[in-house]
Enzyme design. Structure first.
Site, PDB file in Angstrom:
ATOM      1  N   GLU A 196     -11.488 -30.101  95.864  1.00  0.00           N
ATOM      2  CA  GLU A 196     -10.089 -29.661  95.848  1.00  0.00           C
ATOM      3  C   GLU A 196      -9.234 -30.572  96.713  1.00  0.00           C
ATOM      4  O   GLU A 196      -8.035 -30.720  96.474  1.00  0.00           O
ATOM      5  CB  GLU A 196      -9.981 -28.220  96.358  1.00  0.00           C
ATOM      6  CG  GLU A 196      -8.617 -27.570  96.135  1.00  0.00           C
ATOM      7  CD  GLU A 196      -7.613 -27.787  97.256  1.00  0.00           C
ATOM      8  OE1 GLU A 196      -6.420 -27.513  97.037  1.00  0.00           O
ATOM      9  OE2 GLU A 196      -8.007 -28.248  98.357  1.00  0.00           O
ATOM     10  N   GLU A 197      -9.858 -31.187  97.735  1.00  0.00           N
ATOM     11  CA  GLU A 197      -9.087 -31.943  98.729  1.00  0.00           C
ATOM     12  C   GLU A 197      -8.840 -33.388  98.311  1.00  0.00           C
ATOM     13  O   GLU A 197      -8.328 -34.185  99.100  1.00  0.00           O
ATOM     14  CB  GLU A 197      -9.806 -31.924 100.086  1.00  0.00           C
ATOM     15  CG  GLU A 197     -10.002 -30.531 100.680  1.00  0.00           C
ATOM     16  CD  GLU A 197      -8.702 -29.906 101.186  1.00  0.00           C
ATOM     17  OE1 GLU A 197      -7.623 -30.488 100.965  1.00  0.00           O
ATOM     18  OE2 GLU A 197      -8.777 -28.828 101.786  1.00  0.00           O
TER      19      GLU A 197
ATOM     20  N   GLU B  90      -7.034 -19.297  99.622  1.00  0.00           N
ATOM     21  CA  GLU B  90      -6.495 -20.345 100.501  1.00  0.00           C
ATOM     22  C   GLU B  90      -5.830 -19.690 101.710  1.00  0.00           C
ATOM     23  O   GLU B  90      -5.326 -18.572 101.616  1.00  0.00           O
ATOM     24  CB  GLU B  90      -5.434 -21.163  99.747  1.00  0.00           C
ATOM     25  CG  GLU B  90      -5.980 -22.101  98.691  1.00  0.00           C
ATOM     26  CD  GLU B  90      -6.347 -23.472  99.262  1.00  0.00           C
ATOM     27  OE1 GLU B  90      -6.250 -23.685 100.480  1.00  0.00           O
ATOM     28  OE2 GLU B  90      -6.746 -24.326  98.449  1.00  0.00           O
TER      29      GLU B  90
ATOM     30  N   ASP C  44     -15.243 -27.533  99.426  1.00  0.00           N
ATOM     31  CA  ASP C  44     -15.182 -28.828 100.118  1.00  0.00           C
ATOM     32  C   ASP C  44     -14.186 -28.771 101.269  1.00  0.00           C
ATOM     33  O   ASP C  44     -13.370 -27.847 101.378  1.00  0.00           O
ATOM     34  CB  ASP C  44     -14.797 -29.958  99.150  1.00  0.00           C
ATOM     35  CG  ASP C  44     -13.418 -29.781  98.532  1.00  0.00           C
ATOM     36  OD1 ASP C  44     -13.055 -28.634  98.185  1.00  0.00           O
ATOM     37  OD2 ASP C  44     -12.693 -30.785  98.392  1.00  0.00           O
TER      38      ASP C  44
END
Lengths: 380, 380
Positions: free
Chosen positions: B150-151, B179, B95
């Site tokens: 994740e955000e 990341e 995402d």
């Protein structure tokens, strides 16, 4: 008065007709101060709507003949001009806080009068009006002050406006503000100074806090100083005042993961009347001088008022009304007289704790007692 | 890609037709990781809308044949089952934050690819997919994890959901989260604990402060302790971590003339991975034990993750990718692996400072470099 009580009997002032719908009877200054209080309570005058009551007060005072009456806005000032050696002020505000379904007034079986303004302070105003009516030749020249907008923002305050526009109307040796004080003399008042003490830092992510500087941590010496502060209890004119230096607000913080860059401590200094405004401010600056304060902002400041109890008029007043004078800790309008060089005290019927409450009330015995004692002071 | 670039050439996957209006081409894993990043960026997948991309990832991985593929929600897990002595995870979220008028992607003349997700972290996802495509027989068994949300809030996090529902899918000796880390190995991560420290007092009018008790003053020892706190810099697996204990918020106050009865200091403790969650909490309790705290409320807590750099797979990884490992100070999803007993590091293309920005971008050289180094680790 009870809701079943008929409308007050029209005044004896021949020129004034009885009240029409929505109108009020002229004020009847021949009834005692308790009955007059009820009439005043039933004459609504929330702050900003005092004109009809100011008109009625002015008209009643002009009808007396022995007073010189001035009008400024909805403020009425009436003076004897007898050339006495001393002049004293009797002052009261004619506005009330918003009515809370507690008007018209109601007198209960115990002689307690209930309703908005019974305590704060139409009972005091009734006493003023009764003295004006019944003491045409007082032993001291009298200045009666009836003013508006006491219960709202300071810039609207009628006493302030009169003091600014016509300070000569307020010249006197001593002043009594008939605010509720349970018939005790409350001398002078303490000053109040509010200051914002701000510390600065530098924002950073709290995961890398060493890249920033924490403004809340920087406020630690300020709180430590406040916690350790020992307030004075000075005795002035025989009254023991109690100072206080307190944080009343603290705020700082950006987000849960950010080192904050600003912290603000709002400090309130309540100080005794032996300090001038300048001295009070200098004291607070000195207290926090080495606490790492980055910004020092004066937010609000109202000076203290000396009790002036050593003045002959004040001494005679205390002797006449009895009781033991006590210091006034909260700020009141007596400070405005003090700023004009007129020592002032609070003295009036009613328990001040009941002011502004829905169940506001006053014992009629206190109203009549205050009337009687003031008359004694001014005639004996 | 530039807005003038024609739509991506349809995939060579014969079974999949070209994209219709509003559809997307199947993912082409035969192009290099930089071109694949552009295709992924042009396939919007803001948090909550990952399904089409999860479908495309699943389809592309199933087509490879050498992987066992699992699907859970919009999370895709693909594993080699070669019976190697070690198993490592390559994980990334699919995402992005909301697009800020920065999609489709644009490749500039300097080889920099611009657009939402270029850095965080479709370049990392592209590297994962390229390893899956090009290393069918790795020297260590591989588990690829592609997860959603994740955000956004932690309770939506796809890796969390997989860890809760199918922890066996994530079993491994070591994990790399791709990341953005500027192609540096960032080991483990620090924990973060947020606690509310509350002091109580008693309200009073500030003119009579001695009748109350000031809760802000009562917080003085807390701030003094914070200001004096000396954080540790422990060295773990050769990495120097830096702890921090900070007030991130303070609030107290009722009104400008009231002694406040409550003050709350919000403290954030960032701690190194040699402390467990229990130990971190005990430490904070101990720090403030004698500070007059009336309430101690844990507001938020996410544990630390050990870097695990002493594990053979990790040592080989560091040797293969080069550079000097550095500690990760901020909390990241590597902690979820740590909680499962899997040491984990961050390693991926892109400058993390550019994540979530409108001008988010990544140098394609970093994408290709990361792809190449991971392949080297897994094949040499």
């Amino acid at each position: 008065m009870d809701r079943t009580t008929p409308a007050p009997v029209p005044s004896t002032a021949a020129a004034h007709p009885g009240p029409g719908p929505g109108e009020h009877a002229a004020l009847d200054l021949d009834q005692d101060a308790a009955l007059l209080t009820a009439q005043l309570v039933d004459f609504p005058s929330e702050s900003g709507t005092e004109k009809p009551l100011a008109d009625a007060v002015e008209q009643a005072l002009r009808a007396l003949g022995h007073l010189t009456v001035h009008r400024y806005g909805n403020n009425v000032i009436a003076r004897t001009e007898l050339g006495r050696a001393e002049r004293v002020v009797l002052a009261g505000h004619i506005d009330t806080v918003p009515i809370a379904d507690n008007v018209p007034s109601r007198l209960d079986a115990d002689g307690v009068l209930w309703g908005c303004g019974t305590c704060d302070m139409k009972s005091g105003v009734a006493v003023q009006l009764r003295i004006a009516r019944t003491v045409p030749e007082p032993n001291r020249d009298l200045t009666f002050v009836f003013y508006d907008n006491e219960e709202v923002a300071a810039e609207l305050n009628g006493l302030r406006h009169v003091a600014e526009a016509h300070p000569e109307w307020l010249e006197a040796d001593f002043a009594v503000l008939l605010e509720p004080s349970d018939q005790q003399v409350e001398g002078g008042c303490q000053g109040t100074l509010r200051v914002l003490l701000r510390t600065h830092g530098e924002r950073a992510h709290s995961a890398r806090s060493w890249l920033g500087s924490n403004a809340i941590h920087a406020a630690a010496p300020i709180l430590a100083r406040l916690a350790a502060y020992q307030p004075r209890h000075p005795v002035i004119d025989g009254l023991e005042y109690r100072e206080g230096l307190n944080a009343v607000r603290i705020e700082g913080g950006v987000a849960g993961n950010v080192i904050p860059d600003v912290c603000t401590v709002t400090v309130n200094f309540r100080y005794a009347p032996d300090r001038s405004e300048e001295e009070a401010l200098a004291h607070v600056r000195e207290v926090f001088a080495d606490c790492g304060v980055d910004e020092f902002v004066v937010d609000d400041h109202s000076g203290a008022a000396m009790p002036g109890l050593s003045h002959p008029a004040a001494r005679a007043f205390i002797e006449a009304v009895g009781g033991t004078p006590r210091p006034k800790f909260g700020w009141t309008d007596v400070s405005r007289f003090s700023a004009l060089g007129v020592p002032a005290v609070n003295y009036g019927p009613g328990n001040p704790q009941l002011a502004h409450k829905r169940d506001e009330r006053v014992h009629t015995g206190q109203i009549l007692g205050a009337e009687e004692r003031l008359r004694h002071w001014l005639t004996s």
